[in-house]
Design a protein around this motif. Structure first.
Motif, mmCIF file in Angstrom:
data_model
loop_
_atom_site.group_PDB
_atom_site.id
_atom_site.type_symbol
_atom_site.label_atom_id
_atom_site.label_comp_id
_atom_site.label_asym_id
_atom_site.label_seq_id
_atom_site.Cartn_x
_atom_site.Cartn_y
_atom_site.Cartn_z
ATOM 1 N N ILE A 157 69.697 -48.485 -17.540
ATOM 2 C CA ILE A 157 69.610 -47.368 -18.745
ATOM 3 C C ILE A 157 70.510 -46.205 -18.397
ATOM 4 N N ILE A 158 71.233 -46.026 -19.212
ATOM 5 C CA ILE A 158 72.195 -44.869 -19.044
ATOM 6 C C ILE A 158 72.014 -43.691 -20.056
ATOM 7 N N LEU A 159 71.668 -42.560 -19.337
ATOM 8 C CA LEU A 159 71.708 -41.427 -20.405
ATOM 9 C C LEU A 159 72.912 -40.789 -20.316
ATOM 10 N N GLN A 160 73.560 -40.363 -21.540
ATOM 11 C CA GLN A 160 74.910 -39.990 -21.643
ATOM 12 C C GLN A 160 74.802 -38.494 -22.228
ATOM 13 N N ASP A 161 75.923 -37.899 -21.791
ATOM 14 C CA ASP A 161 75.986 -36.340 -22.195
ATOM 15 C C ASP A 161 74.985 -35.505 -22.033
ATOM 16 N N HIS A 162 74.656 -35.544 -20.876
ATOM 17 C CA HIS A 162 73.445 -34.769 -20.384
ATOM 18 C C HIS A 162 73.799 -34.066 -19.285
ATOM 19 N N MET A 163 73.339 -32.667 -19.067
ATOM 20 C CA MET A 163 73.701 -32.074 -17.852
ATOM 21 C C MET A 163 73.260 -32.710 -16.712
ATOM 22 N N HIS A 164 72.273 -33.576 -16.661
ATOM 23 C CA HIS A 164 71.750 -34.205 -15.400
ATOM 24 C C HIS A 164 71.891 -35.733 -15.526
ATOM 25 N N GLU A 165 73.042 -36.117 -16.413
ATOM 26 C CA GLU A 165 73.202 -37.727 -16.790
ATOM 27 C C GLU A 165 73.053 -38.406 -15.481
ATOM 28 N N ASP A 166 73.861 -37.863 -14.390
ATOM 29 C CA ASP A 166 74.179 -38.688 -13.314
ATOM 30 C C ASP A 166 72.873 -39.192 -12.463
ATOM 31 N N GLU A 167 72.180 -37.849 -12.188
ATOM 32 C CA GLU A 167 70.874 -37.925 -11.486
ATOM 33 C C GLU A 167 69.895 -38.760 -12.091
ATOM 34 N N ILE A 168 69.769 -38.469 -13.426
ATOM 35 C CA ILE A 168 69.038 -39.385 -14.006
ATOM 36 C C ILE A 168 69.101 -40.798 -14.219
ATOM 37 N N THR A 169 70.276 -41.264 -14.540
ATOM 38 C CA THR A 169 70.663 -42.593 -14.767
ATOM 39 C C THR A 169 70.622 -43.283 -13.244
ATOM 40 N N THR A 170 71.025 -42.731 -12.260
ATOM 41 C CA THR A 170 70.953 -43.297 -10.988
ATOM 42 C C THR A 170 69.683 -43.047 -10.498
#
Lengths: 265, 355
Positions: free
Chosen positions: A95-108
């Motif tokens: 699941i990849i969250l895009q264009d969010h200030m915490h996209e990396d933390e949440i996606t990983t």
């Protein structure tokens, strides 16, 4: 690439519509609406894996703003992960969250199975507390719809506050028959607002038994006839709030998708 | 001054800004995302032919603001609400001192509110005193969800906050505009919480608490608190532009607000430059509740109510005598520059509508 041919792939249980249907019950917890219907899903990619009968599924999604609450974003990503990964034809889920200030933390965090509190140690209060407070709001708004439907069906406040979950089990499709006065007559009301209310009331955990009162005050107590009217008005404001916020998010989502070049039209 | 159905309507825009989010002023990624998000709000609720370009929107000057407010004469006065955001912008976003220059140039047209943050401690207290001394300050804007270092926000009902509110009482600063609503980096759900308004409002009955953005997405909590605290007001910034494309939803929200707060405790605000008052005032005036909404809420959203919301209620809070103010405005620099003198004579004025 693998030797899996197109014929085999077509036989798999996993397809675009199947994934989207699986994602449909995932709600934006603040708006109490499906992330599919809200148009948050950017892309679903289904690829073959070495185990020929199962697929690797990737879902990309974008929220209406870059700083939609990370807690809400996390819940949606986590629920989406669970909805997809439990399908029988799915081998791996990303699941990849895009264009969010915490996209990396949440996606990983989501894809490696970490808990929210580990990824966001400085967030006050756990995710479950946030979810519980949103479920509570959603329950109040749904209670408004359910009670409104019953009033429109001709029931009196006194009859409504006396209802229990076991009174609303006789549904034939779109309509539910509610028997009053020891079954001597029935009222017919639309099923959907009633079942949606029940679902969220159970989620919140405010119901105490099948033969205990169906509708509850914000604190979870039975509703007395004296406060029925005012409570209904308070619940109406919860409903208007969720609608109003939904409208704001919908407009932001449209604008943002245009700016990001991801507009549907 | 706007004329609608033969009546003069004195408009005080209760929530405006003059910001600088130019590339040179942006300090961090947050500053860029912040103005992007504002721009999405702008385009999402602005008629297409009135939308600004992104470059125009990043930073605008006093002339642009003046033209937007006074060219068609719809707005009479504006209240600046500062938003410093120094973590995002080198020189701040929309600062007290920069706004002050505008008010110094056009003293009868603009009011500049101060701001405080209890986390600034003693220094912050001195700054609040300085602001109050610079101008005859009657209000402050507070931003409880603002991040500062490790802190993710503060509560209006904390001990530290009460010290500042006591200072406000002492300084004659009586209107506390609390930003509650769309927010920056809401890591925690509580960034939206309006519960702190409740205790603060009962502890300081001599102060007025204007909850900006009417607490969306906590409209229901806000209405419930406001119903019980007579010194709690609702600022319509963000809610008003729903009238553009989402009339039905706008009507529901107005119905709730009028039902719980009544017509005397609501203030219009364009949130300029999020939206332009020159078209938003008209849109607001032309909006109506549906017959079903009128029946449901049992409230009146007619011209008298709209006049209160658009100006009379703010005049009350800021000690403005509207008739006297009209006399002052009749020959001020703005009226001369934009040819508005005749609007403020005793006859019905008649601002030129766009259409």
């Amino acid at each position: 690439m693998s030797g899996a041919d197109s014929h085999q792939r077509d036989d798999r249980s996993v397809s675009q519509p199947v994934i989207r249907e699986a994602l449909r019950p995932v709600l934006d917890p603040e708006l109490d609406e499906s992330i599919v219907d809200l148009g948050y899903i950017d892309e679903v990619v289904i690829e073959p894996t070495p185990s020929a009968d199962r697929s690797a599924v990737t879902v990309r999604f974008t929220l209406p703003t870059a700083w939609c609450s990370p807690a809400f974003a996390w819940m949606m990503a986590s629920d989406a992960h669970e909805a997809v990964s439990t399908l029988s034809g799915v081998e791996t889920t990303e699941i990849i969250l895009q264009d969010h200030m915490h996209e990396d933390e949440i996606t990983t965090g989501i894809n490696t199975g970490q808990p929210f509190e580990a990824v966001f140690p400085d967030a006050d209060g756990g995710l479950e507390a946030v979810r519980a407070s949103l479920d509570h709001k959603a329950r109040l708004a749904r209670q408004f719809d359910a009670v409104d439907a019953l009033l429109k069906a001709g029931m009196t406040p006194g009859q409504i506050v006396s209802l229990t979950p076991s009174d609303i089990t006789d549904s034939s499709g779109d309509r539910t028959h509610i028997y009053l006065q020891d079954g001597s007559f029935a009222v017919s009301a639309p099923t959907e607002p009633l079942t949606e209310y029940l679902e969220m009331a159970n989620e919140e955990g405010c119901l105490t038994g099948d033969d205990e009162p169906l509708f509850r005050t914000p604190k979870g107590e039975p509703v007395s006839i004296e406060i029925f009217e005012q409570l209904h008005r308070r619940n109406r404001s919860a409903k208007v709030n969720v609608n109003g916020q939904g409208t704001v998010c919908e407009a932001l989502n449209e604008s943002r998708r245009k700016a990001l070049g991801r507009s549907d039209d | 001054m706007y004329s609608h159905e033969g009546e003069d309507i004195f408009v005080i825009d209760g929530h405006i800004h003059m910001w600088d989010a130019s590339e040179e002023n942006v300090k961090s990624k947050g500053g860029e995302q912040f103005i992007e998000c504002f721009y999405d709000y702008h385009t999402g609720f602005t008629p297409e032919d009135r939308q600004w370009t992104y470059d125009e929107y990043r930073a605008y000057d006093a002339d642009r603001l003046k033209d937007d407010f006074f060219t068609n004469g719809v707005v009479d006065m504006g209240i600046f609400q500062p938003t410093h955001l120094k973590d995002f912008y080198h020189e701040g976003f929309n600062t007290f001192d920069r706004l002050g220059e505008m008010a110094d140039t056009y003293p009868d047209r603009f009011i500049v509110n101060g701001r405080f943050d209890p986390r600034d401690g003693e220094e912050g207290m001195q700054e609040l005193e300085r602001q109050a001394n610079v101008r005859d300050m009657k209000g402050v804007k507070v931003y409880t969800a603002e991040w500062k270092g490790e802190s993710k926000g503060w509560r209006l009902d904390s001990d530290e906050s009460y010290e500042f509110l006591e200072k406000c009482v002492e300084l004659g600063v009586k209107n506390i505009h609390a930003h509650k609503g769309p927010t920056i980096r809401p890591l925690n759900r509580d960034a939206f919480d309006v519960a702190d308004i409740d205790d603060a409002a009962s502890t300081f009955p001599e102060l007025n608490f204007v909850v900006e953005h009417v607490g969306l997405p906590r409209l229901d909590d806000f209405c419930w608190i406001a119903a019980q605290e007579p010194n709690v007001y609702g600022g319509l910034a963000v809610a008003a532009p729903l009238a553009v494309h989402r009339q039905e939803k706008f009507g529901e929200i107005m119905g709730e607000l009028l039902f719980w707060l009544g017509e005397d405790r609501l203030l219009f605000g364009s949130d300029y430059a999020l939206w332009n008052p020159d078209w938003l005032v008209e849109t607001f005036l032309e909006s109506e509740l549906t017959p079903a909404q009128e029946a449901e809420y049992g409230v009146d959203f007619g011209l008298e109510t709209k006049k209160k919301i658009l100006g009379e209620n703010a005049a009350e809070l800021y000690d403005i005598d509207i008739e006297e103010q009209k006399r002052k405005l009749q020959n001020d620099d703005v009226s001369v520059e934009y040819g508005l003198e005749s609007m403020y004579s005793n006859t019905v004025g008649g601002a030129v509508a766009d259409d």
